[in-house]
Design an enzyme around this catalytic site. Structure first.
Site, PDB file in Angstrom:
ATOM      1  N   CYS A  92      11.660   6.987   5.334  1.00  0.00           N
ATOM      2  CA  CYS A  92      12.332   7.060   6.632  1.00  0.00           C
ATOM      3  C   CYS A  92      13.848   6.892   6.459  1.00  0.00           C
ATOM      4  O   CYS A  92      14.500   7.804   5.974  1.00  0.00           O
ATOM      5  CB  CYS A  92      11.734   6.057   7.614  1.00  0.00           C
ATOM      6  SG  CYS A  92      12.187   6.428   9.339  1.00  0.00           S
ATOM      7  N   HIS A 184       6.161   7.526   7.406  1.00  0.00           N
ATOM      8  CA  HIS A 184       5.926   6.136   7.015  1.00  0.00           C
ATOM      9  C   HIS A 184       4.574   5.940   6.321  1.00  0.00           C
ATOM     10  O   HIS A 184       3.609   5.496   6.942  1.00  0.00           O
ATOM     11  CB  HIS A 184       5.986   5.225   8.246  1.00  0.00           C
ATOM     12  CG  HIS A 184       7.366   4.929   8.721  1.00  0.00           C
ATOM     13  ND1 HIS A 184       8.124   3.892   8.210  1.00  0.00           N
ATOM     14  CD2 HIS A 184       8.132   5.539   9.648  1.00  0.00           C
ATOM     15  CE1 HIS A 184       9.301   3.872   8.819  1.00  0.00           C
ATOM     16  NE2 HIS A 184       9.333   4.857   9.684  1.00  0.00           N
ATOM     17  N   GLU A 186       3.699   3.612   4.343  1.00  0.00           N
ATOM     18  CA  GLU A 186       3.334   2.186   4.316  1.00  0.00           C
ATOM     19  C   GLU A 186       2.605   1.758   5.578  1.00  0.00           C
ATOM     20  O   GLU A 186       1.955   0.700   5.601  1.00  0.00           O
ATOM     21  CB  GLU A 186       4.586   1.325   4.090  1.00  0.00           C
ATOM     22  CG  GLU A 186       5.399   0.987   5.317  1.00  0.00           C
ATOM     23  CD  GLU A 186       6.190   2.149   5.901  1.00  0.00           C
ATOM     24  OE1 GLU A 186       6.799   1.977   6.978  1.00  0.00           O
ATOM     25  OE2 GLU A 186       6.206   3.236   5.288  1.00  0.00           O
TER      26      GLU A 186
END
Length: 212
Positions: A92, A184, A186
């Site tokens: 990001c 994203h 994660e």
């Protein structure tokens, strides 16, 4: 020995990234407290606020959460890890840091990619054949978005390897072990993965493997 990954910041500041890195078998070190961060095997640049546009020669038009101390730290670490040929993954904000570090520019606002009231926005994206993402996930898959800025002019040595319409969703460096994604991963690990997305843990795993 476990691959040592440098995460700019302090312990507990980026819990989603910490969980994903730990699940991938990495030992996490922190730029805010570690006295020798450059001994690490790789650098992960996490998400966050916008980069001050002075770093790419533009005035402030539409920026949020500016933090020039963080800008300076992450741009410096990117330059030093790149000079040593060590792997870097930008996520990001991190992909934007990579682009700016290599002389690129950013669009200060785009529509349709910010997070909604129910969380990240989901949309399809297309990976370039032969790219690192296509090798992991295939050519077309759903990603999550929570950003309002994006890459404009690509930095030197970087190649766009994933798109959502005209928005660049991922890059890789032509000669260095450097990758970035605008989405994203994660937040798409097994603890938070939605059934209509890929597993972001696979990307984190591949990055840590490159650092081993």
């Amino acid at each position: 020995m476990l691959p040592q990954i440098l995460l700019p910041g302090s312990p507990g500041q980026f819990p989603n990234y910490e969980r994903a890195l730990s699940a991938a078998g990495a030992a996490i070190r922190y730029a805010a407290v570690d006295k020798a961060p450059l001994s690490c095997d790789g650098l992960l640049l996490p998400g966050g606020g916008d980069i001050h546009p002075r770093h790419y020669g533009a005035p402030v038009l539409d920026c949020r959460g500016l933090d020039e101390a963080r800008d300076g730290l992450e741009l410096s670490l990117t330059a030093r890890f790149a000079a040593e040929g060590k792997p870097i993954l930008g996520i990001c904000r991190g992909i934007q840091v990579l682009n700016v570090a290599f002389g690129g520019t950013l669009l200060q606002h785009i529509e349709g990619h910010s997070a909604g009231r129910k969380g990240d926005r989901l949309h399809p994206a297309w990976a370039v054949e032969g790219s690192f993402l296509a090798a992991i996930y295939g050519r077309r898959f759903t990603v999550n978005s929570a950003h309002h800025q994006a890459i404009d002019r690509l930095g030197s040595g970087l190649t766009a390897v994933q798109w959502a319409g005209d928005v660049i969703e991922a890059v890789s460096h032509r000669t260095l072990p450097i990758w970035g994604v605008q989405w994203h991963p994660e937040r798409l690990t097994e603890g938070g993965r939605r059934q209509d997305t890929v597993s972001g843990q696979r990307l984190i795993d591949c990055f840590v493997e490159q650092c081993g």
